[in-house]
Design a protein around this motif. Sequence first.
Motif, PDB file in Angstrom:
ATOM      1  N   SER A  37     -24.785   4.479  -7.290  1.00 60.80           N
ATOM      2  CA  SER A  37     -26.208   4.619  -7.615  1.00 60.80           C
ATOM      3  C   SER A  37     -26.999   5.314  -6.508  1.00 60.80           C
ATOM      4  O   SER A  37     -26.756   5.100  -5.324  1.00 60.80           O
ATOM      5  CB  SER A  37     -26.810   3.234  -7.854  1.00 60.80           C
ATOM      6  N   ASP A  38     -27.939   6.112  -6.944  1.00 63.28           N
ATOM      7  CA  ASP A  38     -28.966   6.653  -6.056  1.00 63.28           C
ATOM      8  C   ASP A  38     -29.890   5.478  -5.683  1.00 63.28           C
ATOM      9  O   ASP A  38     -29.813   4.402  -6.306  1.00 63.28           O
ATOM     10  CB  ASP A  38     -29.724   7.739  -6.845  1.00 63.28           C
ATOM     11  N   PHE A  39     -30.757   5.641  -4.684  1.00 71.97           N
ATOM     12  CA  PHE A  39     -31.632   4.526  -4.304  1.00 71.97           C
ATOM     13  C   PHE A  39     -33.085   4.750  -4.708  1.00 71.97           C
ATOM     14  O   PHE A  39     -33.581   4.115  -5.639  1.00 71.97           O
ATOM     15  CB  PHE A  39     -31.537   4.258  -2.793  1.00 71.97           C
ATOM     16  N   PRO A  54     -43.320   3.504  -2.573  1.00 72.21           N
ATOM     17  CA  PRO A  54     -42.816   4.397  -1.518  1.00 72.21           C
ATOM     18  C   PRO A  54     -41.307   4.615  -1.562  1.00 72.21           C
ATOM     19  O   PRO A  54     -40.545   3.745  -1.977  1.00 72.21           O
ATOM     20  CB  PRO A  54     -43.189   3.645  -0.237  1.00 72.21           C
ATOM     21  N   THR A  55     -40.888   5.799  -1.095  1.00 64.57           N
ATOM     22  CA  THR A  55     -39.463   6.058  -0.842  1.00 64.57           C
ATOM     23  C   THR A  55     -39.147   5.468   0.533  1.00 64.57           C
ATOM     24  O   THR A  55     -40.059   5.051   1.261  1.00 64.57           O
ATOM     25  CB  THR A  55     -39.180   7.577  -0.795  1.00 64.57           C
ATOM     26  N   CYS A  56     -37.865   5.481   0.917  1.00 63.26           N
ATOM     27  CA  CYS A  56     -37.494   4.991   2.262  1.00 63.26           C
ATOM     28  C   CYS A  56     -38.276   5.733   3.331  1.00 63.26           C
ATOM     29  O   CYS A  56     -38.793   5.145   4.283  1.00 63.26           O
ATOM     30  CB  CYS A  56     -36.012   5.240   2.537  1.00 63.26           C
ATOM     31  N   ILE A  84     -41.983  21.174  -4.732  1.00 61.36           N
ATOM     32  CA  ILE A  84     -40.819  22.071  -4.877  1.00 61.36           C
ATOM     33  C   ILE A  84     -39.624  21.268  -5.409  1.00 61.36           C
ATOM     34  O   ILE A  84     -38.907  21.706  -6.302  1.00 61.36           O
ATOM     35  CB  ILE A  84     -40.459  22.743  -3.521  1.00 61.36           C
ATOM     36  N   GLU A  85     -39.436  20.052  -4.847  1.00 64.44           N
ATOM     37  CA  GLU A  85     -38.314  19.206  -5.298  1.00 64.44           C
ATOM     38  C   GLU A  85     -38.348  18.994  -6.811  1.00 64.44           C
ATOM     39  O   GLU A  85     -37.319  19.054  -7.486  1.00 64.44           O
ATOM     40  CB  GLU A  85     -38.361  17.843  -4.574  1.00 64.44           C
ATOM     41  N   ILE A  86     -39.532  18.752  -7.358  1.00 63.29           N
ATOM     42  CA  ILE A  86     -39.609  18.413  -8.783  1.00 63.29           C
ATOM     43  C   ILE A  86     -39.942  19.622  -9.676  1.00 63.29           C
ATOM     44  O   ILE A  86     -40.175  19.463 -10.875  1.00 63.29           O
ATOM     45  CB  ILE A  86     -40.607  17.258  -9.047  1.00 63.29           C
ATOM     46  N   PHE A 152     -25.852   5.621  -2.796  1.00 63.21           N
ATOM     47  CA  PHE A 152     -25.694   6.949  -2.192  1.00 63.21           C
ATOM     48  C   PHE A 152     -27.088   7.563  -2.103  1.00 63.21           C
ATOM     49  O   PHE A 152     -27.651   7.997  -3.109  1.00 63.21           O
ATOM     50  CB  PHE A 152     -24.799   7.763  -3.129  1.00 63.21           C
ATOM     51  N   SER A 153     -27.637   7.578  -0.905  1.00 61.94           N
ATOM     52  CA  SER A 153     -29.051   7.918  -0.803  1.00 61.94           C
ATOM     53  C   SER A 153     -29.362   8.992   0.244  1.00 61.94           C
ATOM     54  O   SER A 153     -28.820   8.976   1.350  1.00 61.94           O
ATOM     55  CB  SER A 153     -29.841   6.654  -0.437  1.00 61.94           C
ATOM     56  N   ALA A 154     -30.274   9.868  -0.130  1.00 66.32           N
ATOM     57  CA  ALA A 154     -30.775  10.861   0.812  1.00 66.32           C
ATOM     58  C   ALA A 154     -31.966  10.295   1.588  1.00 66.32           C
ATOM     59  O   ALA A 154     -32.652  11.015   2.307  1.00 66.32           O
ATOM     60  CB  ALA A 154     -31.182  12.118   0.056  1.00 66.32           C
ATOM     61  N   GLY A 155     -32.207   9.014   1.411  1.00 65.46           N
ATOM     62  CA  GLY A 155     -33.282   8.340   2.148  1.00 65.46           C
ATOM     63  C   GLY A 155     -32.800   7.952   3.545  1.00 65.46           C
ATOM     64  O   GLY A 155     -31.979   8.647   4.141  1.00 65.46           O
TER      65      GLY A 155
HETATM   66  N1  LIG Z   1     -39.234  13.393   4.311  1.00 60.17           N
HETATM   67  C1  LIG Z   1     -38.864  12.981   3.085  1.00 60.17           C
HETATM   68  C2  LIG Z   1     -37.677  13.426   2.510  1.00 60.17           C
HETATM   69  C3  LIG Z   1     -37.335  12.953   1.248  1.00 60.17           C
HETATM   70  N2  LIG Z   1     -38.141  12.107   0.596  1.00 60.17           N
HETATM   71  C4  LIG Z   1     -37.793  11.591  -0.754  1.00 60.17           C
HETATM   72  O1  LIG Z   1     -36.632  10.786  -0.671  1.00 60.17           O
HETATM   73  C5  LIG Z   1     -35.880  10.916  -1.874  1.00 60.17           C
HETATM   74  C6  LIG Z   1     -34.403  10.901  -1.573  1.00 60.17           C
HETATM   75  O2  LIG Z   1     -33.805   9.694  -1.687  1.00 60.17           O
HETATM   76  P1  LIG Z   1     -32.667   9.275  -2.812  1.00 60.17           P
HETATM   77  O3  LIG Z   1     -32.421   7.820  -2.500  1.00 60.17           O
HETATM   78  O4  LIG Z   1     -33.327   9.505  -4.158  1.00 60.17           O
HETATM   79  O5  LIG Z   1     -31.457  10.117  -2.609  1.00 60.17           O
HETATM   80  C7  LIG Z   1     -36.223  12.287  -2.454  1.00 60.17           C
HETATM   81  O6  LIG Z   1     -36.353  12.227  -3.847  1.00 60.17           O
HETATM   82  C8  LIG Z   1     -37.496  12.698  -1.718  1.00 60.17           C
HETATM   83  O7  LIG Z   1     -38.583  12.853  -2.603  1.00 60.17           O
HETATM   84  C9  LIG Z   1     -39.307  11.670   1.185  1.00 60.17           C
HETATM   85  O8  LIG Z   1     -40.046  10.851   0.562  1.00 60.17           O
HETATM   86  N3  LIG Z   1     -39.655  12.125   2.427  1.00 60.17           N
END
Ligand SMILES: Nc1ccn([C@@H]2O[C@H](COP(=O)(O)O)[C@@H](O)[C@H]2O)c(=O)n1
Length: 273
Positions: A37-39, A54-56, A84-86, A152-155
């Motif tokens: 899972s993504d986070f 909030p995100t991480c 840009i991300e979305i 599995f997170s990009a956070g």
């Molecule tokens: N400086 C940042 C970089 C990224 N984000 C958000 O984190 C999300 C990535 O986490 P996942 O758990 O979904 O992999 C990503 O969607 C970015 O919008 C952020 O808030 N600040």
Amino acid sequence: MIPELSNPSVCMRDPQRVQEILQSMVKAGSNTVQVISDFDMTLTRFAYNGKRCPTCHNILDNSNLISNDCKIELKELLNTYYPIEIDSSRSIEEKLPLMVEWWTKAHELLVQQKIRKDLLAMVVQESDAMLREGYKLLFDHLYEHSIPLLIFSAGIGDILEEVIRQAGVFHPNVKVFSNYMDFDESGELRAFKGELIHIYNKREGALLNTGHFQELRTRPNVLLLGDSLGDLTMADGVHDMENILKIGFLNDKVNTISHSHGLYNVSIPLTSL
Ligand SMILES: Nc1ccn([C@@H]2O[C@H](COP(=O)(O)O)[C@@H](O)[C@H]2O)c(=O)n1
């Protein structure tokens, strides 16, 4: 079909196929299943009472560990790169270098703040971080049935772990791949460890962690939970996959190609939660 999937707002490009995958997984038994899972915005809530959660990264960015000047810079980065991300009109190839730029700049700013490891728990406690409704049932059920859960997170791994620890669900079956902070001997942030994980290199991250998937080679049935195109490749390290059910949370990416082209087997819009 399980009752939750009969909710009219849940979209399935091929309900018959979803049914077949589920039946096949149930027949194979829970000892053949793993969850990946993504986070952010997948295991956590996208919004609560009309307010974005909030995100991480946001948990840290909004905290009192960050100076006001730095908060302004982080906010500018968010305002520049999140649209840009979305943006569904841009290709991944176009977005990828910009996402690397965002993560790199944000991490550089965070490192300059000399964040203290011993204050992270307080920052999470004081934040509006919130796991999705039903999280306890999911985490506890997976633990009780000894089903591995890979987040599995990009956070930020340290923050993510603290969120699930404080929610009482950081069970031993949970493993996290993410961006972890590197603290010096006095407990101050000096860098981020290892290869950067951003939203578009989860496939490479999965392939780098062959040891984890090797250990789980007796579990060829995968339940994948995500909210973006990048999350679709999180299971690429799994050996001899037999079945994969991909469940996508639409959030604010309702029109992104991952969902509209039906790359997820099941798509769950924000309104159905
Ligand atoms: N400086 C940042 C970089 C990224 N984000 C958000 O984190 C999300 C990535 O986490 P996942 O758990 O979904 O992999 C990503 O969607 C970015 O919008 C952020 O808030 N600040």
